[in-house]
Scaffold this motif. Sequence first.
Motif: not given
Length: 192
Positions: A42-55
């Motif tokens: 993904d060109i935006a880091p948002v989805g990855f960061a949100a998933t990392a936060w959730r875990l």
Amino acid sequence: MPEPRAFWLDEHFDREHGTAGRGRYEAEVLARIDVFADTWGDIAPVGFAATAWRLATELSPGYVRWHRRIVSATCTRNAWDGGMACAVTVISRWPAELTWTKQWQRDRGWRDWPQLFGQYTTPTQQDLTRSPHLRAMLQVEAPVPLDDLPPAPDGPNSSVVPAARRAVAVLVRELNELLTPMIGQLEAGVRG
């Protein structure tokens, strides 16, 4: 006296209670690597960061820890612009409108948040048979800057764990910048 931190990473507990030479968070990321699938490349880091936060916050106890006044904290993609948004629920005192007089209480013995060893707790069923409780909370919803978030990895490779750790560390820093002054003020109370 320094302001209390709103959030922090519990690296020590994570390492001490990990297995096979891995911290608990690293093991969780690797065990649940499939939850990142929609974020690869993904060109935006948002989805990855949100998933990392959730875990990091779903671990018990969490890899991300928070102040006793914080009830919950989520970081998600904003559906309107794709940016990062946080939603944090914070325990508060009663609003001033309810504290300047007790007339509204009508001698019913209203109680605030119960505390056990300095931690805010939910009233027990027994507590609720004795008196009514009014537990005030603030709902903080705010954008989170994306500047320092790591790019989303291209796939399930060796960069996932370091990127997840970095994303969570950046979110902790940004949320502290936003909420630590508020937590400090709530802890200090009104000075008269």
